[in-house]
Motif scaffolding. Structure first.
Motif, short mmCIF file in Angstrom:
data_model
loop_
_atom_site.label_atom_id
_atom_site.label_comp_id
_atom_site.label_asym_id
_atom_site.label_seq_id
_atom_site.Cartn_x
_atom_site.Cartn_y
_atom_site.Cartn_z
N ALA A 74 -38.54 2.31 103.99
CA ALA A 74 -38.76 0.97 103.98
C ALA A 74 -39.01 0.00 102.81
N GLU A 75 -39.67 0.97 101.76
CA GLU A 75 -39.98 0.24 100.37
C GLU A 75 -38.75 0.01 99.69
N ILE A 76 -37.49 0.59 100.24
CA ILE A 76 -36.30 0.39 99.35
C ILE A 76 -35.29 -0.66 100.10
N ASP A 77 -34.92 -1.68 99.43
CA ASP A 77 -33.98 -2.40 99.93
C ASP A 77 -32.59 -2.10 99.97
N GLU A 78 -32.21 -1.39 98.89
CA GLU A 78 -30.82 -0.91 98.65
C GLU A 78 -30.86 0.50 98.04
N LEU A 79 -30.10 1.33 98.28
CA LEU A 79 -29.84 2.79 97.70
C LEU A 79 -28.51 2.95 97.37
N GLU A 80 -28.36 3.29 95.91
CA GLU A 80 -27.17 3.59 95.55
C GLU A 80 -26.98 4.83 94.86
N THR A 81 -25.95 5.65 94.97
CA THR A 81 -25.59 6.85 94.25
C THR A 81 -25.01 6.81 93.11
N LEU A 82 -25.38 7.74 92.34
CA LEU A 82 -24.50 7.90 90.92
C LEU A 82 -24.57 9.37 90.52
N PRO A 83 -23.48 10.14 90.39
CA PRO A 83 -23.62 11.45 89.90
C PRO A 83 -23.79 11.63 88.32
N PHE A 84 -25.32 11.45 88.28
CA PHE A 84 -25.82 11.58 86.98
C PHE A 84 -25.47 12.80 86.18
N PRO A 85 -24.88 12.68 84.97
CA PRO A 85 -24.41 13.88 84.20
C PRO A 85 -25.63 14.96 84.00
N GLY A 86 -25.48 16.12 84.29
CA GLY A 86 -26.27 17.13 83.97
C GLY A 86 -27.05 17.49 85.05
N PHE A 87 -27.00 16.86 86.31
CA PHE A 87 -27.95 17.10 87.37
C PHE A 87 -27.41 17.79 88.54
N ASP A 88 -25.90 17.57 88.68
CA ASP A 88 -25.20 18.43 89.60
C ASP A 88 -25.32 19.86 89.50
N ARG A 89 -25.91 20.49 90.32
CA ARG A 89 -26.11 22.11 90.30
C ARG A 89 -24.85 22.94 90.70
N PHE A 90 -23.83 22.29 91.47
CA PHE A 90 -22.79 22.83 92.23
C PHE A 90 -21.39 22.39 91.60
#
Length: 389
Positions: A74-90
């Motif tokens: 509930a603390e977040i009004d909006e959630l967006e996703t972004l494939p940040f470089p260097g963090f995708d393990r697979f």
């Protein structure tokens, strides 16, 4: 060279950030590229932020690999996703210029949204700090890491061994101007997941059996404990009135099967049927959860369950359990080279990693018995989804 180039980029872009910071901010952007456990460790900071700024619109920018951890908050009004470089393990390794092209495209998009402040919730995330600057966000708060400082308007003192939850609370305090009060980690499994866990346990456990869950898997190869050690521990744990359950992701099913094959009869395993939600619901019904440094162990902490965390290359001062140290225990061998912070291959070329191999199952078993004795009547499964510990 990277440090010099980043400094140059900051010098070029800063003159184009012309808006002044406003307080209270109307719109705040949280940048958090990490994985499930890291997002869970930041939930006390989200609670503190919403408490201090109840009318502010809060947007979280996270990796798609971890969005489930914050999607119902509930603390977040909006959630967006972004494939940040260097963090995708697979995923596949990106082309050389791809991270920078993504940076420019995302900055252009965020610039249109007119954020007043950005909180960089990872201390060394220069890419996220650069994104906030390129997006023209007037107030950018993070830590004085050498790669990040030039992009920030407020750079807090950087301590490499400070707990990441405390770091996130300090960032919120820097924005609001008031101390951020710490609260427990929070993840609430859905009612559907809780009902599933209750139904599954009713089929598998006898009334008043204690449920002990072992979650052996994790993302970093050097953080794994030896299979033979898990088997030794399970034999030591196996007593009347206890039921042992191994949990893991579908990718870990083969390893769980190998452990089960050498374990005493009656040890259970779950992997294919599990989601994060179901795992949390199962943890909430356990007397104890044991595992290595991993996101699921932090989920167990969030459910109020006693836990034992086996640490080797990772730093418990930085990533250890955020909870009562009498109920959330860390076990490590304490080698001079530990923690090294290297999770792919042991820097000393020990295989298996010596810091994990040196953790004696007898130590862990002693810790287990100590925790179970300290709560002799609590944590006994009673087929009731709202029981208290």
């Amino acid at each position: 060279m990277r440090y010099v180039l980043l400094r140059l980029l900051a010098m070029i872009v800063k003159p184009f950030v012309r808006r002044s910071a406003v307080y209270p901010p109307r719109k705040v952007l949280l940048i958090k590229p990490d994985h499930l456990g890291d997002l869970l460790l930041a939930t006390p900071a989200l609670t503190a932020l919403r408490t201090a700024l109840p009318a502010t619109h809060i947007t979280a920018l996270v990796g798609p690999w971890a969005a489930t951890m914050w999607q119902h908050l509930a603390e977040i009004d909006e959630l967006e996703t972004l494939p940040f470089p260097g963090f995708d393990r697979f995923g596949p390794k990106p082309m050389i210029l791809a991270p920078y092209l993504l940076l420019l495209r995302t900055a252009y998009r965020l610039r249109q949204q007119s954020y007043d402040a950005a909180l960089i919730l990872r201390d060394d995330h220069w890419w996220g700090a650069a994104l906030a600057l390129l997006a023209g966000i007037p107030q950018r708060i993070g830590f004085a890491h050498p790669l990040c400082t030039s992009f920030l308007t407020t750079a807090l003192p950087y301590h490499s061994r400070q707990h990441v939850t405390r770091q996130a609370l300090d960032i919120v305090a820097a924005l609001t101007g008031t101390p951020a009060v710490s609260t427990p980690l929070r993840y609430t499994p859905t009612h559907v997941a809780q009902e599933w866990a209750i139904a599954w346990l009713q089929q598998q456990l006898k009334p008043d059996e204690r449920l002990i869950i072992i979650h052996p898997g994790t993302g970093g190869p050097t953080k794994h404990w030896l299979r033979s050690h898990w088997i030794t521990l399970i034999h030591g744990l196996n007593r009347p009135g206890r039921r042992i359950l191994l949990t893991g992701s579908p990718n870990e099913a083969e390893e769980l099967a190998a452990i089960i094959a050498a374990a005493p009869p009656g040890v259970l395993a779950l992997s294919q049927e599990l989601t994060i939600d179901r795992l949390a619901a199962l943890f909430s019904q356990a007397s104890l959860v044991i595992g290595v440094d991993s996101g699921p162990l932090h989920i167990a902490v969030s459910q109020g369950v006693p836990t034992i965390h086996l640490f080797g290359p990772s730093d418990p001062m930085r990533f250890g359990p955020w909870g009562d140290p009498q109920r959330q225990r860390v076990v490590s061998a304490g080698l001079p080279c530990s923690p090294c912070g290297v999770f792919a291959v042991c820097p000393r070329a020990t295989n298996p990693p010596e810091c994990m191999a040196a953790i004696d199952p007898a130590w862990v078993l002693s810790c287990v018995e100590s925790l179970l004795v300290s709560q002799p009547t609590k944590g006994v499964y009673s087929f009731h989804p709202t029981r208290q510990r």
